[in-house]
Design a protein around this motif. Structure first.
Motif, PDB file in Angstrom:
ATOM      1  N   GLY A 149      44.636  28.601  36.020  1.00 24.35           N
ATOM      2  CA  GLY A 149      44.490  29.883  36.710  1.00 24.35           C
ATOM      3  C   GLY A 149      45.436  30.937  36.172  1.00 24.35           C
ATOM      4  N   ALA A 150      46.697  30.565  35.992  1.00 23.07           N
ATOM      5  CA  ALA A 150      47.684  31.510  35.457  1.00 23.07           C
ATOM      6  C   ALA A 150      47.345  31.890  34.018  1.00 23.07           C
ATOM      7  N   GLN A 152      44.317  32.034  32.712  1.00 22.56           N
ATOM      8  CA  GLN A 152      43.178  32.941  32.735  1.00 22.56           C
ATOM      9  C   GLN A 152      43.600  34.344  33.123  1.00 22.56           C
ATOM     10  N   SER A 153      44.524  34.465  34.055  1.00 19.55           N
ATOM     11  CA  SER A 153      45.037  35.789  34.425  1.00 19.55           C
ATOM     12  C   SER A 153      45.717  36.455  33.238  1.00 19.55           C
ATOM     13  N   TRP A 154      46.435  35.663  32.460  1.00 22.93           N
ATOM     14  CA  TRP A 154      47.084  36.189  31.253  1.00 22.93           C
ATOM     15  C   TRP A 154      46.040  36.658  30.243  1.00 22.93           C
ATOM     16  N   ASP A 156      43.041  37.708  30.871  1.00 20.40           N
ATOM     17  CA  ASP A 156      42.327  38.881  31.379  1.00 20.40           C
ATOM     18  C   ASP A 156      43.113  40.175  31.202  1.00 20.40           C
ATOM     19  N   ASP A 157      44.403  40.082  30.984  1.00 25.56           N
ATOM     20  CA  ASP A 157      45.212  41.276  30.718  1.00 25.56           C
ATOM     21  C   ASP A 157      44.745  41.885  29.388  1.00 25.56           C
TER      22      ASP A 157
END
Length: 263
Positions: A149-150, A152-154, A156-157
């Motif tokens: 999850g973390a 994927q957030s990275w 998406d930046d």
């Protein structure tokens, strides 16, 4: 309407149209394309060598000169042997780890990433500072633990770069958010396994190439879950160019967070 007023309106409309089509200035040139990564080759085979020797040379790799930082002196040392976690030979309770503790992860034998996922998740949740020991040298890499999850957030930046090294059984693929760094075979991994061995020297050249291209601070290593932790450590070594200097100052390790069991 008087002719003079009509003429002024027409001129006003023409001015608006012309101003809307004015060139805003020179466009920024596109980012230079990453050229394919060439394989690092060893010494040339003598011209009088046999055909068999020449074929063998294709599968020989140039060894990587491993450099990096020493393990932190006051770190909690965890030996990871399969799903068993010990410290100085005794069973270790992960609940005793506190925020900002230095924790040294020492791979033992054929221990796979998926087997140590509960340990990594526990350290990640408490906010411990993790270090991954090299299997052959007294060197330990600082790693930023990130679950899927973390990670994927990275990804998406929208910041350019987002360089990650995908580690699979067939080799390494160097990916960015502007495309893959191609190797000699555009349809294969960036750095394929050669002669059954990891071509770490060539991977190091690839990391250098993307580091100079994007000039960002973070690199993520994304091993398949069945990768040995010792091989993950060897891969992380390719990011370091001196005992105190890495191409990317922050190296993250993406791990599979264990699913919580339903009550």
């Amino acid at each position: 309407m008087r002719p003079v007023v009509v003429a002024l309106l027409v001129l006003s409309g023409a001015a608006c149209r012309s101003s809307s089509t004015v060139d805003a200035g020179p466009k920024k040139p596109p980012a230079p394309r990453l050229e394919p990564l060439e394989q690092v080759k060893g010494a040339r085979v003598p011209t009088d060598a046999s055909i068999a020797d020449e074929r063998d040379a294709i599968f020989q790799i140039v060894p990587l000169d491993v450099v990096g930082p020493s393990p932190p002196e006051q770190a909690v040392r965890l030996e990871l042997d399969g799903e068993k976690v010990t410290s100085n030979g005794a069973p270790f309770d992960l609940k005793s780890v506190k925020q900002d503790d230095d924790v040294l992860l020492v791979p033992v034998g054929e221990t796979f990433l998926v087997q140590v996922a509960p340990v990594l998740a526990a350290l990640d949740d408490v906010g411990a500072d993790a270090f991954l020991m090299h299997p052959d040298k007294p060197i330990a890499w600082p790693i930023d633990l990130r679950d899927e999850g973390a990670f994927q957030s990275w990804i998406d930046d929208p910041e350019p770069g987002k360089v990650r090294v995908i580690q699979r059984a067939d080799g390494f693929e160097v990916q960015t958010n502007l495309g893959k760094l191609q190797g000699q075979d555009p349809n294969g991994p960036t750095v394929p396994v050669r002669g059954g061995q990891l071509d770490l020297k060539t991977l190091s050249r690839g990391i250098e190439k993307v580091a100079l291209h994007f000039k960002t601070k973070e690199l993520c290593f994304v091993p398949s879950f069945g990768t040995e932790l010792a091989q993950v450590s060897r891969a992380v070594a390719t990011n370091w160019k001196a005992a105190d200097t890495a191409w990317f100052p922050v190296a993250c390790l993406v791990y599979p967070r264990p699913r919580t069991k339903a009550p």
